[in-house]
Write an enzyme that holds these catalytic residues in place. Structure first.
Site, PDB file in Angstrom:
ATOM      1  N   HIS A  40       0.832  -1.207   0.000  1.00 44.76           N
ATOM      2  CA  HIS A  40       0.000   0.000   0.000  1.00 44.76           C
ATOM      3  C   HIS A  40       0.867   1.259   0.000  1.00 44.76           C
ATOM      4  O   HIS A  40       1.613   1.509   0.938  1.00 44.76           O
ATOM      5  CB  HIS A  40      -0.879  -0.041   1.250  1.00 44.76           C
ATOM      6  CG  HIS A  40      -1.847   1.069   1.379  1.00 44.76           C
ATOM      7  ND1 HIS A  40      -1.931   1.841   2.522  1.00 44.76           N
ATOM      8  CD2 HIS A  40      -2.797   1.537   0.535  1.00 44.76           C
ATOM      9  CE1 HIS A  40      -2.906   2.727   2.378  1.00 44.76           C
ATOM     10  NE2 HIS A  40      -3.436   2.564   1.179  1.00 44.76           N
ATOM     11  N   GLU A  67       0.735  -0.497  -4.736  1.00 44.86           N
ATOM     12  CA  GLU A  67      -0.407   0.391  -4.927  1.00 44.86           C
ATOM     13  C   GLU A  67       0.053   1.831  -4.855  1.00 44.86           C
ATOM     14  O   GLU A  67       1.004   2.145  -4.125  1.00 44.86           O
ATOM     15  CB  GLU A  67      -1.457   0.094  -3.845  1.00 44.86           C
ATOM     16  CG  GLU A  67      -2.768   0.829  -3.974  1.00 44.86           C
ATOM     17  CD  GLU A  67      -2.865   2.101  -3.133  1.00 44.86           C
ATOM     18  OE1 GLU A  67      -3.938   2.741  -3.165  1.00 44.86           O
ATOM     19  OE2 GLU A  67      -1.882   2.447  -2.444  1.00 44.86           O
ATOM     20  N   ASP A  69      -1.270   6.311  -5.705  1.00 46.86           N
ATOM     21  CA  ASP A  69      -2.346   7.286  -5.865  1.00 46.86           C
ATOM     22  C   ASP A  69      -1.903   8.354  -6.857  1.00 46.86           C
ATOM     23  O   ASP A  69      -0.761   8.824  -6.794  1.00 46.86           O
ATOM     24  CB  ASP A  69      -2.661   7.960  -4.526  1.00 46.86           C
ATOM     25  CG  ASP A  69      -2.980   6.954  -3.425  1.00 46.86           C
ATOM     26  OD1 ASP A  69      -4.107   6.456  -3.412  1.00 46.86           O
ATOM     27  OD2 ASP A  69      -2.086   6.672  -2.592  1.00 46.86           O
ATOM     28  N   HIS A  82      -0.902  10.803  -2.235  1.00 48.84           N
ATOM     29  CA  HIS A  82      -2.197  10.374  -1.712  1.00 48.84           C
ATOM     30  C   HIS A  82      -3.149  11.537  -1.481  1.00 48.84           C
ATOM     31  O   HIS A  82      -4.303  11.512  -1.938  1.00 48.84           O
ATOM     32  CB  HIS A  82      -2.026   9.599  -0.407  1.00 48.84           C
ATOM     33  CG  HIS A  82      -3.329   9.170   0.190  1.00 48.84           C
ATOM     34  ND1 HIS A  82      -4.045   9.966   1.054  1.00 48.84           N
ATOM     35  CD2 HIS A  82      -4.065   8.037   0.011  1.00 48.84           C
ATOM     36  CE1 HIS A  82      -5.163   9.344   1.403  1.00 48.84           C
ATOM     37  NE2 HIS A  82      -5.200   8.179   0.779  1.00 48.84           N
ATOM     38  N   GLU A 150      -4.496   3.948  -8.180  1.00 49.34           N
ATOM     39  CA  GLU A 150      -5.746   4.598  -7.756  1.00 49.34           C
ATOM     40  C   GLU A 150      -5.844   6.005  -8.322  1.00 49.34           C
ATOM     41  O   GLU A 150      -4.953   6.838  -8.114  1.00 49.34           O
ATOM     42  CB  GLU A 150      -5.847   4.647  -6.237  1.00 49.34           C
ATOM     43  CG  GLU A 150      -7.153   5.272  -5.779  1.00 49.34           C
ATOM     44  CD  GLU A 150      -7.337   5.299  -4.276  1.00 49.34           C
ATOM     45  OE1 GLU A 150      -8.233   6.033  -3.810  1.00 49.34           O
ATOM     46  OE2 GLU A 150      -6.589   4.600  -3.570  1.00 49.34           O
TER      47      GLU A 150
END
Length: 289
Positions: A40, A67, A69, A82, A150
């Protein structure tokens, strides 16, 4: 990602679904294969989140998936961060003291490149930078990793879906080799529906826990449903697995954000296909036990 309920608008749109971890790579515990481990924001318990250093650390810990952002700068560049503000994870207040509230969309890429994105985490990481998405996918590719990308706050950045897909295409991430290593996810159903419409071959992921009654609608364009680990149960995972997604395979489930051995064993026992964690080593060791 943050734990939060899907908005009423998202539910109404039955927006785009599911961060798909390919069925060839990730199978639920029921068939004997442990869940995929997804780092993450990189290995963000051990290095500044969403930096190249966090990708490197995830690779050293053996994490196949990372992962991240994606946000967009004032001059239209895609960067990996993020928050929609630079304040928490950079020194933007010191470098640009008169620019509150320090939103990503109000700064150029060149300005963001000046910021220290590591010192907040620890002195050893001073000088780390906010990477561009181009830099980030290059680093992921260098390690032969897979990417769970994301789209963050897409409502702030009209057209970010097309721009992200264009960059991914330009960097080779939409070819046959890479497409099985890529998932695009978001809390925004509308944004994910746009991704699916533009590039039906790209796997998408809906962040949230739709009701079982709504799963049939998500399954029209979703490959996976990804709830907070607190929302996961064996019954819910089984209900999701019962639906076939747009690529002809059962919907899959990845739970976030799991950082303890007990939580990892619990969600794995529920039959999830992936576990999103800040501590990939902790989850790895728990599943080995």
């Amino acid at each position: 990602m943050h734990a939060r309920a899907a908005t009423a608008t998202t539910t109404a749109l039955l927006g785009t679904a599911a961060l798909l971890l390919p069925a060839t790579d990730v199978r639920a515990v029921e068939d004997g294969t442990p869940p995929a481990i997804i780092a993450h924001r990189g290995a963000s318990a051990y290095a500044p989140e969403n930096t190249l250093t966090a990708v490197d650390k995830a690779a050293r810990l053996g994490a196949v998936w990372v992962e991240n952002d994606v946000q967009r700068t004032r001059d239209g560049k895609l960067v990996v961060l993020h928050d929609d503000s630079l304040r928490r994870t950079t020194d933007v207040e010191q470098v640009f003291p008169g620019r509150a509230p320090w939103k990503v969309k109000d700064f150029t890429a060149a300005e963001i490149a000046r910021l220290d994105a590591g010192s907040w985490f620890g002195a050893a990481y001073a000088g780390a930078r906010v990477p561009t998405l181009e830099q980030y996918v290059h680093r992921v590719d260098l390690h032969h990793q897979r990417l769970l990308l994301e789209l963050k706050n897409p409502e702030l950045y009209p057209g970010i879906e097309q721009e992200t897909l264009k960059l991914l295409s330009n960097e080779g991430w939409l070819d046959r080799k890479h497409r099985s290593r890529l998932v695009v996810q978001s809390f925004s159903a509308a944004s994910l529906r746009t991704v699916h419409d533009l590039k039906p071959g790209v796997k998408t992921g809906f962040l949230g826990a739709p009701s079982v009654a709504d799963l049939h609608a998500y399954a029209a364009f979703a490959d996976q449903i990804n709830p907070s680990h607190a929302a996961v149960s064996r019954a819910y995972v089984s209900a999701i697995h019962a639906f076939t997604g747009p690529h002809g395979k059962p919907l899959e489930v990845s739970a976030w954000t799991v950082n303890t051995a007990d939580a990892a064993r619990l969600v794995a026992g529920h039959g999830v296909d992936g576990i999103i964690t800040n501590k990939p080593d902790v989850v790895r060791d728990a599943l080995r036990g």
